[in-house]
Motif scaffolding. Structure first.
Motif, PDB file in Angstrom:
ATOM      1  N   GLY A  40       0.900 -13.592   9.088  1.00 25.15           N
ATOM      2  CA  GLY A  40       1.238 -13.042   7.870  1.00 25.15           C
ATOM      3  C   GLY A  40       2.000 -11.663   7.955  1.00 25.15           C
ATOM      4  O   GLY A  40       2.711 -11.120   7.123  1.00 25.15           O
ATOM      5  N   ALA A  44       5.571 -10.135   6.814  1.00 29.91           N
ATOM      6  CA  ALA A  44       5.341  -9.062   5.804  1.00 29.91           C
ATOM      7  C   ALA A  44       6.526  -8.016   6.577  1.00 29.91           C
ATOM      8  O   ALA A  44       7.293  -7.336   5.569  1.00 29.91           O
ATOM      9  N   GLY A 121       7.890 -18.533   2.907  1.00 28.28           N
ATOM     10  CA  GLY A 121       6.576 -18.712   3.746  1.00 28.28           C
ATOM     11  C   GLY A 121       6.477 -20.161   4.142  1.00 28.28           C
ATOM     12  O   GLY A 121       6.175 -20.162   5.278  1.00 28.28           O
ATOM     13  N   ILE A 162      -0.084 -16.406   5.882  1.00 28.62           N
ATOM     14  CA  ILE A 162       0.930 -15.753   4.968  1.00 28.62           C
ATOM     15  C   ILE A 162       0.533 -15.355   3.669  1.00 28.62           C
ATOM     16  O   ILE A 162       0.701 -14.202   3.126  1.00 28.62           O
ATOM     17  N   VAL A 166       0.717 -11.472   2.974  1.00 23.47           N
ATOM     18  CA  VAL A 166       1.929 -10.851   2.458  1.00 23.47           C
ATOM     19  C   VAL A 166       1.634 -10.315   0.981  1.00 23.47           C
ATOM     20  O   VAL A 166       2.281  -9.287   0.559  1.00 23.47           O
ATOM     21  N   LEU A 170       2.649  -6.911  -0.414  1.00 20.85           N
ATOM     22  CA  LEU A 170       3.619  -6.590  -1.298  1.00 20.85           C
ATOM     23  C   LEU A 170       2.985  -5.915  -2.494  1.00 20.85           C
ATOM     24  O   LEU A 170       3.797  -4.959  -3.151  1.00 20.85           O
TER      25      LEU A 170
END
Length: 549
Positions: A40, A44, A121, A162, A166, A170
């Motif tokens: 993950g 990112a 992803g 992920i 992520v 985000l």
């Protein structure tokens, strides 16, 4: 002065490589085969950092990865070491580059394509599955035979990682505002999403995790599925951010207790499959809900702007009417003085001038100007406020029409109400009085006005009640002329109920009509909007838009 180190491109590249390498080593002890957190973090970084930093990131992962892989040379063989020496970063780079080029998850600064993000992803997890499957196939003396579930496990683990990392990165990127960190932290802690998560979701996850640890086989199967109930509720209420907050917590609660085994058990496979499908669906659903919430917020702000404009227009119109009324009063006074001087001169020429048609016409014109000024903006209202206008202006007009009248005023806070609210209250009272007296059987009008304050928000309630008596029809016919002129005396536009309801709605109010056996009641509630308009406006962050096709 020399350049600062962060303005030197080479030093910045070295800092990125060293920083990512240290981060890789720091999270490595917490990464497992069924929940590799570094997958993950890797995605990112690829999504959010510019392309010029990718070589530094690749080096930052290649060094610690190579150090860990070389230690397995004797146990897993040179073929496995050769394949695993290729950093997973290099496998994910071309896929992320293709996604950012032809299907960007971030088409603009404040636009997120949830569908593209999920597809990216999935593709990265698929490439990692191929990479890990090839390495497993060439492994020296494998402890477990290769199976399809093993390949699927190589896909599900990174994909869940992920989904865990992520969304948090985000949200941090989208919400970050330089020099406003303390204010943003305060807003996060006071937000409904944070409170709902801490008060409901976290305790529910803790209880279900505990039940899955101590319960029997049936409870252990039901507990992970039950975690989706608070997640779904939070997502339906707050959108994709709720899924981004709750999904990592659920994945951690389910993944951490799973023992680290070389084989991939059927129970682990089923649990991770359910997690991947469920969380992906919640993200898609949350994206759609977020779009709806943003649109509702836009519509609400638009409605507030229209209401604010209507209030301002109403108040400006009232000010013009007041100025016109004062000008008419001044004109009537001027006519009175001029007519008095003219009549004094004419009395010397024409005796008994008071009975002459010219004198009567002059007096009638003067009185009409006074009545017009009074109907536009009463003197009692202008000089002594709303209670005086209801007790004097309305009472005089109804008395001339042969209708009994009683006004009751109680409560508090009338002096602190916004002028626009007082204006709307008086005009609504006049319209309601004209409406109830349009019934011939109306012989009495009762007006009740009450003001108050609830939770710091001021309000006013107006009730106009017309008493209907069949015996009063004859009196109504007798005073029919004055009744017809009642609307003109009060400056009413003779609105009907829907129009009065729209008028009250400008102030977030409501209007109700009741018709008991012998009465007609109109009740209006108006809220004071001055506090909202005077509240200092915060500078919100740019709105986040979401694409979910």
């Amino acid at each position: 002065m020399g350049k600062r180190w962060w303005t030197n491109d080479w030093l910045l590249q070295v800092a990125v490589a060293v920083g990512y390498g240290l981060l890789y080593l720091a999270i490595h002890p917490f990464s497992t085969s069924h929940w590799p957190i570094h997958a993950g973090v890797r995605l990112a970084c690829l999504l959010l950092l510019p392309y010029r930093y990718w070589p530094a990131l690749l080096i930052g992962e290649a060094v610690p990865n190579g150090y860990e892989v070389i230690q397995c040379l004797d146990s897993l063989g040179p073929a496995w070491v050769a394949i695993r020496s290729i950093p997973p970063f290099a496998v994910a780079m071309p896929i992320v580059w293709a996604c950012r080029t032809w299907m960007p998850p971030f088409p603009s600064k404040n636009l997120v394509d949830i569908k593209a993000l999920l597809i990216c992803g999935l593709l990265v997890s698929g490439s990692g599955m191929v990479y890990s499957t090839i390495a497993h196939a060439v492994e020296k003396n494998p402890t477990t035979p290769f199976a399809m579930t093993s390949a699927v496990g190589f896909f599900l683990g990174p994909y869940l990682a992920i989904l865990s990392v992520v969304p948090w990165v985000l949200m941090a990127k989208l919400d970050y505002r330089e020099t406003h960190l303390r204010e943003q932290l305060r807003q996060i802690l006071a937000s409904r999403l944070f409170l709902d998560t801490v008060a409901l979701v976290v305790p529910a996850f803790a209880v279900l995790t505990w039940m899955s640890e101590i319960g029997n086989d049936q409870v252990k199967q039901i507990a992970p599925i039950a975690m989706f109930l608070p997640m779904a509720w939070l997502t339906l209420k707050h959108g994709w951010r709720a899924a981004a907050v709750a999904a990592p917590l659920a994945i951690a609660c389910i993944s951490i207790p799973i023992p680290i085994l070389d084989d991939f058990e059927s129970k682990t496979f089923a649990t991770q499959t359910f997690l991947a499908i469920g969380v992906s669906c919640l993200f898609a659903l949350g994206g759609r809900i977020s779009v709806q919430l943003v649109q509702e917020e836009i519509d609400r702000n638009s409605t507030l702007s229209v209401q604010r404009l209507a209030r301002q227009s109403l108040q400006l119109s009232e000010q013009r009417m007041r100025q016109t009324s004062q000008a008419l009063e001044y004109l009537a006074g001027t006519l009175h003085i001029t007519n008095g001087r003219l009549l004094d001169q004419m009395r010397r020429i024409v005796p008994n001038i008071e009975s002459h048609a010219f004198y009567k016409q002059a007096i009638s014109t003067q009185n009409q100007v006074y009545r017009l000024a009074e109907s536009m903006h009463p003197v009692a209202w202008r000089e002594r406020g709303l209670p005086a206008a209801l007790n004097e202006t309305v009472a005089r007009a109804l008395d001339e029409a042969g209708i009994a009248y009683r006004c009751e005023i109680n409560g508090r806070g009338f002096t602190r109400l916004a002028p626009a609210v007082l204006t709307a209250t008086y005009r609504t009272a006049c319209e309601a009085v004209v409406y109830v007296t349009s019934r011939l059987a109306c012989t009495r009008v009762n007006v009740v006005l009450r003001g108050g304050e609830t939770h710091g928000k001021r309000w006013v309630v107006l009730r106009v009640e017309g008493v209907l008596e069949e015996t009063g029809v004859a009196s109504a016919v007798y005073h029919s002329g004055e009744r017809k002129r009642l609307a003109a005396k009060l400056g009413a536009s003779m609105l009907d109920i829907p129009e009065m309801r729209d008028h009250v709605g400008i102030f977030d109010g409501a209007l109700h009509v009741r018709m008991p056996s012998d009465r007609l009641q109109i009740t209006a509630l108006l809220h004071d909007a001055m506090q909202e308009e005077q509240r200092p406006e915060l500078r919100p962050a740019p709105p986040l838009r979401l694409w979910v096709k």
